[in-house]
Design a protein around this motif. Sequence first.
Motif, PDB file in Angstrom:
ATOM      1  N   PRO A 238     -37.241  -9.550  30.169  1.00  0.00           N
ATOM      2  CA  PRO A 238     -37.899 -10.709  29.553  1.00  0.00           C
ATOM      3  C   PRO A 238     -39.333 -10.415  29.119  1.00  0.00           C
ATOM      4  N   THR A 239     -39.989  -9.431  29.770  1.00  0.00           N
ATOM      5  CA  THR A 239     -41.378  -9.143  29.385  1.00  0.00           C
ATOM      6  C   THR A 239     -41.463  -8.463  28.018  1.00  0.00           C
ATOM      7  N   ALA A 240     -40.321  -8.025  27.490  1.00  0.00           N
ATOM      8  CA  ALA A 240     -40.321  -7.369  26.176  1.00  0.00           C
ATOM      9  C   ALA A 240     -40.147  -8.375  25.034  1.00  0.00           C
ATOM     10  N   PHE A 241     -40.103  -9.667  25.367  1.00  0.00           N
ATOM     11  CA  PHE A 241     -39.880 -10.695  24.343  1.00  0.00           C
ATOM     12  C   PHE A 241     -40.996 -11.720  24.347  1.00  0.00           C
ATOM     13  N   ALA A 242     -41.309 -12.222  23.150  1.00  0.00           N
ATOM     14  CA  ALA A 242     -42.315 -13.273  23.020  1.00  0.00           C
ATOM     15  C   ALA A 242     -41.671 -14.526  22.417  1.00  0.00           C
ATOM     16  N   HIS A 243     -42.130 -15.665  22.889  1.00  0.00           N
ATOM     17  CA  HIS A 243     -41.671 -16.960  22.377  1.00  0.00           C
ATOM     18  C   HIS A 243     -42.296 -17.247  21.014  1.00  0.00           C
ATOM     19  N   ARG A 244     -41.491 -17.765  20.095  1.00  0.00           N
ATOM     20  CA  ARG A 244     -42.006 -18.198  18.791  1.00  0.00           C
ATOM     21  C   ARG A 244     -41.173 -19.392  18.352  1.00  0.00           C
ATOM     22  N   ALA A 245     -41.810 -20.382  17.738  1.00  0.00           N
ATOM     23  CA  ALA A 245     -41.061 -21.580  17.335  1.00  0.00           C
ATOM     24  C   ALA A 245     -41.591 -22.118  16.011  1.00  0.00           C
ATOM     25  N   PRO A 246     -41.238 -21.483  14.893  1.00  0.00           N
ATOM     26  CA  PRO A 246     -41.726 -21.936  13.591  1.00  0.00           C
ATOM     27  C   PRO A 246     -40.907 -23.095  13.020  1.00  0.00           C
ATOM     28  N   TRP A 247     -41.541 -23.871  12.148  1.00  0.00           N
ATOM     29  CA  TRP A 247     -40.869 -24.936  11.394  1.00  0.00           C
ATOM     30  C   TRP A 247     -40.248 -24.315  10.144  1.00  0.00           C
ATOM     31  N   GLY A 248     -38.999 -24.628   9.882  1.00  0.00           N
ATOM     32  CA  GLY A 248     -38.315 -24.169   8.663  1.00  0.00           C
ATOM     33  C   GLY A 248     -38.073 -25.343   7.743  1.00  0.00           C
ATOM     34  N   PRO A 249     -38.904 -25.461   6.684  1.00  0.00           N
ATOM     35  CA  PRO A 249     -38.818 -26.655   5.827  1.00  0.00           C
ATOM     36  C   PRO A 249     -37.488 -26.767   5.061  1.00  0.00           C
ATOM     37  N   GLU A 250     -36.886 -25.640   4.680  1.00  0.00           N
ATOM     38  CA  GLU A 250     -35.652 -25.711   3.886  1.00  0.00           C
ATOM     39  C   GLU A 250     -34.538 -26.369   4.689  1.00  0.00           C
ATOM     40  N   GLN A 251     -34.453 -25.985   5.963  1.00  0.00           N
ATOM     41  CA  GLN A 251     -33.380 -26.488   6.817  1.00  0.00           C
ATOM     42  C   GLN A 251     -33.838 -27.684   7.648  1.00  0.00           C
ATOM     43  N   SER A 252     -35.127 -28.026   7.503  1.00  0.00           N
ATOM     44  CA  SER A 252     -35.678 -29.157   8.228  1.00  0.00           C
ATOM     45  C   SER A 252     -35.497 -29.032   9.745  1.00  0.00           C
ATOM     46  N   ARG A 253     -35.909 -27.859  10.250  1.00  0.00           N
ATOM     47  CA  ARG A 253     -35.744 -27.667  11.693  1.00  0.00           C
ATOM     48  C   ARG A 253     -36.790 -26.730  12.278  1.00  0.00           C
ATOM     49  N   ILE A 254     -37.088 -26.938  13.569  1.00  0.00           N
ATOM     50  CA  ILE A 254     -37.806 -25.955  14.377  1.00  0.00           C
ATOM     51  C   ILE A 254     -36.767 -24.935  14.810  1.00  0.00           C
ATOM     52  N   GLU A 255     -37.112 -23.666  14.729  1.00  0.00           N
ATOM     53  CA  GLU A 255     -36.218 -22.624  15.238  1.00  0.00           C
ATOM     54  C   GLU A 255     -36.906 -21.938  16.411  1.00  0.00           C
ATOM     55  N   MET A 256     -36.240 -21.894  17.539  1.00  0.00           N
ATOM     56  CA  MET A 256     -36.798 -21.185  18.695  1.00  0.00           C
ATOM     57  C   MET A 256     -36.307 -19.744  18.652  1.00  0.00           C
ATOM     58  N   HIS A 257     -37.253 -18.838  18.686  1.00  0.00           N
ATOM     59  CA  HIS A 257     -36.950 -17.406  18.648  1.00  0.00           C
ATOM     60  C   HIS A 257     -37.497 -16.714  19.885  1.00  0.00           C
ATOM     61  N   LEU A 258     -36.869 -15.586  20.239  1.00  0.00           N
ATOM     62  CA  LEU A 258     -37.456 -14.647  21.200  1.00  0.00           C
ATOM     63  C   LEU A 258     -37.607 -13.331  20.452  1.00  0.00           C
ATOM     64  N   VAL A 259     -38.865 -12.963  20.209  1.00  0.00           N
ATOM     65  CA  VAL A 259     -39.153 -11.802  19.371  1.00  0.00           C
ATOM     66  C   VAL A 259     -39.358 -10.559  20.230  1.00  0.00           C
ATOM     67  N   ALA A 260     -38.693  -9.466  19.851  1.00  0.00           N
ATOM     68  CA  ALA A 260     -38.867  -8.201  20.586  1.00  0.00           C
ATOM     69  C   ALA A 260     -40.245  -7.646  20.274  1.00  0.00           C
ATOM     70  N   ASN A 261     -41.053  -7.388  21.304  1.00  0.00           N
ATOM     71  CA  ASN A 261     -42.394  -6.851  21.039  1.00  0.00           C
ATOM     72  C   ASN A 261     -42.419  -5.318  21.092  1.00  0.00           C
ATOM     73  N   ARG A 262     -41.234  -4.707  21.202  1.00  0.00           N
ATOM     74  CA  ARG A 262     -41.111  -3.247  21.090  1.00  0.00           C
ATOM     75  C   ARG A 262     -39.657  -2.938  20.774  1.00  0.00           C
ATOM     76  N   GLU A 263     -39.364  -1.689  20.473  1.00  0.00           N
ATOM     77  CA  GLU A 263     -37.978  -1.295  20.301  1.00  0.00           C
ATOM     78  C   GLU A 263     -37.311  -1.370  21.669  1.00  0.00           C
ATOM     79  N   LEU A 264     -36.116  -1.934  21.717  1.00  0.00           N
ATOM     80  CA  LEU A 264     -35.496  -2.110  23.036  1.00  0.00           C
ATOM     81  C   LEU A 264     -33.981  -2.171  22.921  1.00  0.00           C
ATOM     82  N   GLY A 265     -33.334  -2.022  24.062  1.00  0.00           N
ATOM     83  CA  GLY A 265     -31.884  -2.171  24.142  1.00  0.00           C
ATOM     84  C   GLY A 265     -31.539  -3.018  25.342  1.00  0.00           C
ATOM     85  N   PHE A 266     -30.365  -3.617  25.313  1.00  0.00           N
ATOM     86  CA  PHE A 266     -29.882  -4.365  26.483  1.00  0.00           C
ATOM     87  C   PHE A 266     -28.361  -4.348  26.475  1.00  0.00           C
TER      88      PHE A 266
END
Length: 324
Positions: A238-266
């Motif tokens: 979990p420490t390799a991911f960052a929270h992000r929640a941008p607004w998407g105007p086309e789809q009219s929604r907030i999207e919750m993302h977990l962004v990889a802050n480095r190259e990783l595998g799981f």
Amino acid sequence: MNSGSCARERDQGDAIANVRMERVLAGLRESPKRIEPIWFYDPRGSALFERICTAPEYYLTRTEIGITRADAPEMAAALGPRVVLIEPGSGASLKTRLLLEALRAPRAYVPVDISREQLLATTRRLRDDFPSLQVQPVCADFTEAFALPTAALHGEARRIVYFPGSTLGNFARSAASDLLRRMRALAGTRGAVLLGVDRVKNTAVLERAYNDAAGLTAAFNLNALHHLNRELGADFDPTAFAHRAPWGPEQSRIEMHLVANRELGFSVGDERFEMTRGDHLLTEYSHKYTLRDVADLAHSAGLAVRRTWSDPQDWFSVLLLEPT
Ligand code: AVJ
């Protein structure tokens, strides 16, 4: 209580575990990789969600509670006496209490929740506080078919499906339409759906609600990875991911993302996945609606909007939908 992911009988439990694993793998094979929002909700996730609901930036809960407080008498009058109230995804059932207090002689309350602990705690508290109310919990994932307790089905009582919290917003349009159609079926021809939806508004207000300063939403989002690690034996860091929640105007929604802050595998099950820095896991949609959007969506599910209650700023609405 029936089935869902709450079943503890071994064979059935194994079969359900396999289905869950397959659903997770299917999501991870998509591009972007997807994890369903149900993975937020283990006991820690449910507790985090309850704290989000009182965070200063998260206006949704507070606003819907305000509408319910102000308009519960009108809602109760529109729903009628002696109803059976069914709530998919009941959680802590806070708004429900306000509604139950206003309803005239409700016959039964059927909370449906995926978290067994949450469901049992809520049931206990409601039985204490509403001694004359029949509370009949169903432990199930409401995104899949579930059976109503027979006591809720028999008799003449009008069935109301209560779906507050803008949970409908977690579903993309066609899934939201399917879900509303199933709620209409649960309610039956004489029943109704009482639906809470978050409205389209200023982007900064929306983005702040999903990026609170205390980091509660970030912890909630990352909790999906902890939950997958524990329940499915995945090995996310979990420490390799960052929270992000941008607004998407086309789809009219907030999207919750977990962004990889480095190259990783799981690994999940027998499968290995790779991500490069900047790739994201998509964990949740939170669609926001105009009243026109809701009416169209309802119509696509064979429902019509009969009443609408909103706060003074028109940030949130509670709608009464009835079969067309
Ligand atoms: C419970 C689905 C209404 O979409 O606002 C809160 C969940 N996600 N913060 C929402 C949530 C991030 C919430 N719903």
